[in-house]
Design an enzyme around this catalytic site. Sequence first.
Site, mmCIF file in Angstrom:
data_model
loop_
_atom_site.group_PDB
_atom_site.id
_atom_site.type_symbol
_atom_site.label_atom_id
_atom_site.label_comp_id
_atom_site.label_asym_id
_atom_site.label_seq_id
_atom_site.Cartn_x
_atom_site.Cartn_y
_atom_site.Cartn_z
ATOM 1 N N GLY A 28 1.533 -21.810 -5.860
ATOM 2 C CA GLY A 28 1.636 -22.001 -4.257
ATOM 3 C C GLY A 28 3.221 -22.069 -3.851
ATOM 4 O O GLY A 28 4.130 -21.312 -4.924
ATOM 5 N N GLY A 62 5.342 -20.693 -0.354
ATOM 6 C CA GLY A 62 6.005 -20.156 1.160
ATOM 7 C C GLY A 62 7.272 -19.780 1.275
ATOM 8 O O GLY A 62 7.685 -19.451 0.505
ATOM 9 N N MET A 109 9.809 -21.772 2.357
ATOM 10 C CA MET A 109 11.026 -22.168 2.124
ATOM 11 C C MET A 109 10.940 -22.575 0.150
ATOM 12 O O MET A 109 12.336 -23.031 0.175
ATOM 13 C CB MET A 109 11.143 -23.207 2.937
ATOM 14 C CG MET A 109 11.440 -22.741 4.177
ATOM 15 S SD MET A 109 11.618 -24.308 6.076
ATOM 16 C CE MET A 109 10.016 -25.167 5.428
ATOM 17 N N LYS A 120 8.295 -28.420 -6.822
ATOM 18 C CA LYS A 120 8.627 -27.634 -5.419
ATOM 19 C C LYS A 120 9.442 -27.587 -5.593
ATOM 20 O O LYS A 120 10.868 -28.485 -5.698
ATOM 21 C CB LYS A 120 7.917 -28.768 -4.119
ATOM 22 C CG LYS A 120 7.952 -27.800 -3.323
ATOM 23 C CD LYS A 120 7.493 -28.543 -1.693
ATOM 24 C CE LYS A 120 7.610 -27.767 -0.857
ATOM 25 N NZ LYS A 120 6.335 -28.682 0.616
ATOM 26 N N ASP A 136 2.759 -31.815 11.036
ATOM 27 C CA ASP A 136 2.221 -30.705 10.772
ATOM 28 C C ASP A 136 0.879 -30.923 10.426
ATOM 29 O O ASP A 136 0.898 -30.481 8.724
ATOM 30 C CB ASP A 136 3.262 -29.831 9.542
ATOM 31 C CG ASP A 136 2.271 -28.249 9.670
ATOM 32 O OD1 ASP A 136 1.896 -27.719 10.393
ATOM 33 O OD2 ASP A 136 3.017 -27.487 8.408
#
Length: 540
Positions: free
Chosen positions: A35, A37, A39, A58, A161
């Site tokens: 995954g 994104g 940031m 992450k 979010d």
Amino acid sequence: MSLSKVENMVGQKVELYDYIGQLLNNRYLIRDLIGKGGMSRVYLAEDTAKGGMPIAVKVLSFNLANQHMSQRFAREIFIGAQLGRKSKHIVRILSYGVTEDKTPFYVMEYLQGKNLKQILKIQPLTISKFLEICNQICLGLQCAHQGISLKGEIYPIVHRDIKPENIFITEDSRQGEIVKILDFGIAKFLTERSGMTLTDSFIGSLPYCSPEHMEGRKLLDVRSDIYSLGVLMFEMLTGKHPFQTKSNSFGTWYQAHRFQIPPTLEEVNPQVKIPQVLEKIVMSCLAKEVSDRPQNINQILEYLKKLNLQINDGFSSKNSDSIKLSCPVQLVPATLLSEKECLQKNWPKNKPIAPIGFPHLLQTTERAIPTFWAMLPKQEITRFLDKIHGTEFISKMNIYPMLLWVTVLYDTQPYMTKWLPYFLDLKDNKGQNIARTLAEVGYYHLLFFAIEDPTRCAHVTTLSLTANQRQQLIDCLDMSQPSNELILSNQAKNLLKTDYEKLKLDILRKLAADHKSEPEGFKNWMDKFLEMFLKLFSRS
């Protein structure tokens, strides 16, 4: 280690390392990119210290030289680490570190399953599946809203979010489907007292933002998450978003959230038959004004519980108004009594100087805060200061309205346990008030007094209740009114003592399992991380 160039959120080119095949911190072997994104990137990895156990890593897309992004990432780790340990419905963070090129990363549990967006692409949820998933989402949000501990204060967290991509449904061999809330990357401390707000510009997912979030209001509270949950619930039931826009611009979405009246669920999807009361719950969450929405997640959980009971009893939309949208227990948004104030308390003159413990509600200018006062030998207090602390509630509400409230102090090296039990009789106003306040506040201060020097409080720590424990207290209070006890109070105590002795081993196993599952020892690495976290914010 290969390099790639991508655009960041402001359109600038930044260099990103590809960590596949790398061993981070001499422990985490990166296997694949799963995954990415604007940031950060998320990798599938193996924990070589745990026999190759799959984990997720992450990695921030910026190194420590970018102080603003490092602060946000540090906040995400700090919030997620505390919340994931308190609730099984929030993804669990296990460790953190910095790569060789000074880029922060953190390690979290690896989840197998699908996110809610992937599930809703196929079809809307049935009512029973909706209730099951929505209830678990609410339990996770309840845990976040009840807050995290920072320097002796409790700070409720607003996720900001909530959307289908951040709701993950994973399969557990023992517990079935478990819902996990992901990504506290833009979560916000609810109070401004900490000076830890990084919200000068708008960040969020436009289709799910509350009107006040888009307006940039400084005093966002938990009701902003409730609005986002309302949008999510609408989509879960109908398969479609409640608002239709001609573009994805900020202005278009703001007009929709602030001024568009959401259609009925039947108008959007006539094939879905939804009880009227459920539609009322969804529409109340979508109210434009925060004062018109449910004021806390506890209320929504109460509505869902009652609705589920009526559906199981043969619920009909004709009698849907029989469920009243009300909840007696309110959520307290912040600590009103600091640990420093607790240290100034004196041992009551009417209590013996002896190894005893008792609860006490301390009054503040706004409300009562639950505390538990324990007198122990000084040597024991010192031994248990930085060890594992746990809380359990044991009851037999079907035969007598009483709770056995147990605080456990646990040291593994060398092994030693201290049990601090107390009976709360829910027939008694005092017992009811303490149980209700525990459920409302969601934490309690544990005050230690030394037998050798009993006058002043020697040490204080704060213990948080899980969302499930708070719900357990609410359920017990509901069952105690009216009470139909079958035995006497002393008999109830004896039965609870028996259960308590039987459960001691299970409680210790649970505490030990939680302790061993932390790769570095949660307390140790959280202490180190807290120090780093506070340094980062002291520079801002």
